[in-house]
Design a protein around this motif. Structure first.
Motif, PDB file in Angstrom:
ATOM      1  N   ARG A 143      -5.609  -0.631   5.159  1.00  0.00           N
ATOM      2  CA  ARG A 143      -6.469   0.460   5.614  1.00  0.00           C
ATOM      3  C   ARG A 143      -5.722   1.397   6.557  1.00  0.00           C
ATOM      4  O   ARG A 143      -5.962   2.609   6.554  1.00  0.00           O
ATOM      5  CB  ARG A 143      -7.714  -0.108   6.300  1.00  0.00           C
ATOM      6  CG  ARG A 143      -8.750   0.944   6.669  1.00  0.00           C
ATOM      7  CD  ARG A 143      -9.260   1.673   5.450  1.00  0.00           C
ATOM      8  NE  ARG A 143     -10.127   2.801   5.800  1.00  0.00           N
ATOM      9  CZ  ARG A 143     -10.433   3.792   4.991  1.00  0.00           C
ATOM     10  NH1 ARG A 143      -9.946   3.813   3.749  1.00  0.00           N
ATOM     11  NH2 ARG A 143     -11.224   4.782   5.377  1.00  0.00           N
ATOM     12  N   GLU A 165      -4.157   3.922   4.481  1.00  0.00           N
ATOM     13  CA  GLU A 165      -5.126   4.838   3.868  1.00  0.00           C
ATOM     14  C   GLU A 165      -5.634   5.902   4.821  1.00  0.00           C
ATOM     15  O   GLU A 165      -6.075   6.973   4.381  1.00  0.00           O
ATOM     16  CB  GLU A 165      -6.306   4.036   3.320  1.00  0.00           C
ATOM     17  CG  GLU A 165      -5.948   3.131   2.155  1.00  0.00           C
ATOM     18  CD  GLU A 165      -7.027   2.121   1.810  1.00  0.00           C
ATOM     19  OE1 GLU A 165      -6.848   1.365   0.844  1.00  0.00           O
ATOM     20  OE2 GLU A 165      -8.062   2.072   2.540  1.00  0.00           O
ATOM     21  N   ALA A 182      -2.391  10.980   5.042  1.00  0.00           N
ATOM     22  CA  ALA A 182      -3.260  10.488   3.978  1.00  0.00           C
ATOM     23  C   ALA A 182      -4.523  11.336   3.869  1.00  0.00           C
ATOM     24  O   ALA A 182      -4.967  11.953   4.837  1.00  0.00           O
ATOM     25  CB  ALA A 182      -3.629   9.033   4.250  1.00  0.00           C
ATOM     26  N   ALA A 224       0.813  -1.217   0.000  1.00  0.00           N
ATOM     27  CA  ALA A 224       0.000   0.000   0.000  1.00  0.00           C
ATOM     28  C   ALA A 224       0.845   1.265   0.000  1.00  0.00           C
ATOM     29  O   ALA A 224       0.301   2.373   0.052  1.00  0.00           O
ATOM     30  CB  ALA A 224      -0.926  -0.011   1.211  1.00  0.00           C
TER      31      ALA A 224
END
Length: 611
Positions: free
Chosen positions: A266, A269, A274, A100
């Motif tokens: 997550r 994120e 972010a 990610a």
């Protein structure tokens, strides 16, 4: 649907009493956050130490100050069956965070003890204080100030509350809790309880008891009864700190791995820099805490959370008390029958519809606040979903439209009971908590002479000597946090259950704790103030007529007022509780711990640290 008026009433009261401490907390959270990555505040020497052991690509990402750093805080050890699966999680999490665009570092391991191992043993006197030790260990891991989000790995009793308390002291960081799931169902919990009672009666031996216990606790995963560990997992879902439906997926299998990896992604994120930044402090607010109490009540969860939720709330500057639990219990129906409030275990509950079903039912009835932040950032209704794999890809589908087993899980319209089964008991013996969801109506009122004990061992000696075959209310004193760390008194349950089954009217009143799986015998627990702090339970003498009415919430010594006023506090020799098994290391916690109703915590509210 708009929220139930009692929810709004309790919310207003909590917000009013918390106004100053919550303001101070949020001001501290805002001051702790910096623009850009958190490690940007470090000197070159500081940063070099932080990245020295990492692969070159990860090191480059961390030193360029563009990608988020994610902390892993884990309570792994392989003695706790629930935590054994965490052994391989760090590698999964690192790879998922890397995919990610971030870098995950194992920031800290925190202690994790098993109450099932220490029940009735001296080590149990460290159990409650281990919660605060875990919070401090989490803080030490995060004190390097290099992280932009954190993943917390924990399941059981004091461990999840400790992790969350520690996380809230770094409330500017986003936080996602990563569960491991329950073990497969073994010997039915009702059968296990029956065998324990037979052993307490001397009708079977140790070999038979051990065989049954090993068939109950037989593999990796959480114990399957609905005690504190599984209550923790449900609460993390209700509070929006898990990915939806993560709590009760088994440890083994592709779905569990997919949920673990999705939690890591997550975290990136919602990390500090972010676009979807979601700090923990903006999730755990007054509405979130009230939602947690409602979820606990609706499922007949652990009495230990009348301590833990209070302590968690206080870490976020929120003042919650037992009046709030009692008021909410009056309007929250009981939707689940999970042992000890029924015969089913958490696997049956999950299969019947589980957390997603409960959330949807409570939201539709106006019994939860939907307009809250969660790790998804979309309100609580987004968590009314069950995870599954579709062609190897993690997906979510809506909660079951109807329960798959109404003997385990019911909609609000057909609830098992109209109230949550957790009540405040109070009178001239103090304030206490009583869980009635597993207590039959004919056992909820007991008026009988007191028999006073200063230890579990003294009670069991009297039981084995045949001295308790009569109506009585056992008063077990000097079991509070100041006296001996407030160990659970679960070992008394089989003996009390046997006496009740034999037709005697029996109950327990104590300033200590019972197990999170408190069962069918009426017990007024956590009596506050505790005896060592001058609580009136220390005035009770053998033979005093006591009344415990779980329906009305009456906890009374029926002693003439003038005589009661002349009595002096009982004394006890607690020297043996001060050392051995490491207990001497926790003396500072015993000396400064708050009352049970204040969470039995060794930490002050924000703004009161120097008072």
């Amino acid at each position: 649907m708009s929220e139930h008026p009692i929810l709004r009433e309790v919310l207003a009261r909590v917000m009013q009493r918390s106004a100053n401490s919550r303001r101070i907390y949020l001001e501290r959270v805002a001051a702790a956050r910096r623009q850009g990555v958190q490690r940007g505040a470090l000197s070159c020497t500081n940063l070099a130490h932080a990245v020295a052991a990492f692969p070159q690509n990860d090191k480059l990402r961390l030193t360029e100050m563009r990608q988020p750093g994610v902390a892993i805080i884990s309570s792994y050890n392989d003695m706790l069956s629930a935590h054994q699966p965490y052994e391989r999680y760090p590698a999964l999490l690192r790879d998922a965070v890397r995919s990610a665009g971030g870098v995950a570092q194992f920031a800290a391991g925190v202690p994790a003890m098993c109450d099932g191992v220490t029940q009735g043993q001296p080590g149990m006197e460290l159990s409650l204080f281990s919660r605060d030790a875990i919070a401090m260990a989490s803080a030490i891991g995060l004190s390097h100030n290099t992280f932009d989000a954190a993943l917390y790995l924990g399941v059981c009793d004091k461990i999840v509350p400790g992790l969350l308390i520690g996380a809230l002291h770094f409330g500017h960081l986003p936080a996602i809790f990563v569960p491991a799931g329950p073990m497969a169902s073994g010997v039915a919990n009702k059968e296990k309880a029956r065998i324990r009672q037979l052993y307490a009666q001397g009708k079977i031996g140790r070999a038979e008891l051990l065989d049954a216990e090993c068939k109950s606790y037989h593999s990796a995963g959480t114990c399957t009864f609905y005690g504190t560990a599984n209550s923790n997992q449900l609460l993390m879902e209700v509070m929006g700190l898990h990915l939806p439906g993560a709590a009760f997926v088994p440890p083994q299998g592709e779905l569990r791995d997919a949920l673990t990896q999705a939690a890591a992604r997550r975290a990136v994120e919602i990390s500090v820099q972010a676009p979807e930044y979601m700090p923990l402090a903006h999730i755990v607010d007054e509405k979130c805490i009230i939602n947690a109490v409602v979820g606990l009540l609706a499922t007949g969860g652990s009495t230990n959370h009348t301590l833990h939720l209070v302590a968690i709330a206080r870490a976020a500057g929120i003042v919650l008390d037992w009046d709030d639990f009692n008021r909410l219990s009056s309007c929250v129906p009981l939707l689940a029958r999970i042992y000890p409030n029924g015969d089913a275990d958490v696997n049956h509950f999950h299969a019947a519809g589980g957390v997603a079903f409960v959330l949807r039912e409570l939201l539709d009835a106006g019994l939860l606040f939907d307009d809250v932040n969660t790790v998804l950032g979309r309100g609580l209704r987004a968590h009314c979903a069950d995870p599954h794999l579709q062609d190897g890809v993690l997906r979510w589908r809506p909660a079951l439209a109807s329960s798959a087993d109404e003997g385990v899980l019911r909609p609000v319209a057909q609830a098992f009971a109209a109230d949550g089964g957790l009540k405040l008991a109070q009178g001239n013996l103090g304030r206490a908590v009583i869980k009635v969801s597993a207590v039959k109506s004919e056992h909820r009122v007991v008026q009988a002479p007191a028999l006073v004990f200063d230890s579990q061992e003294a009670f069991m000696q009297a039981y084995k000597a045949g001295q308790l075959e009569r109506d009585f209310i056992a008063v077990l004193r000097f079991q509070g946090p100041r006296a001996n760390g407030m160990p659970e008194l679960h070992s008394l349950t089989p003996a009390l259950a046997n006496l009740q089954d034999a037709g005697f009217k029996v109950a327990l009143v104590t300033d200590g704790r019972m197990s999170g799986a408190s069962g069918k015998v009426p017990a007024a627990i956590h009596v506050s103030p505790e005896v060592l702090a001058g609580g009136p339970l220390g005035l009770v003498r053998d033979g005093d007529m006591l009344r415990l009415d779980a329906n009305s919430g009456e906890l009374q010594a029926l002693v003439e007022g003038a005589e009661w006023a002349q009595r002096s506090q009982a004394g006890a020799d607690l020297g043996a509780n001060r050392y051995g098994m490491g207990r001497e290391l926790f003396s500072h916690m015993r000396s400064q711990v708050s009352t049970a109703e204040e969470g039995a915590a060794s930490f002050a509210l924000p703004g009161q640290e120097l008072a």
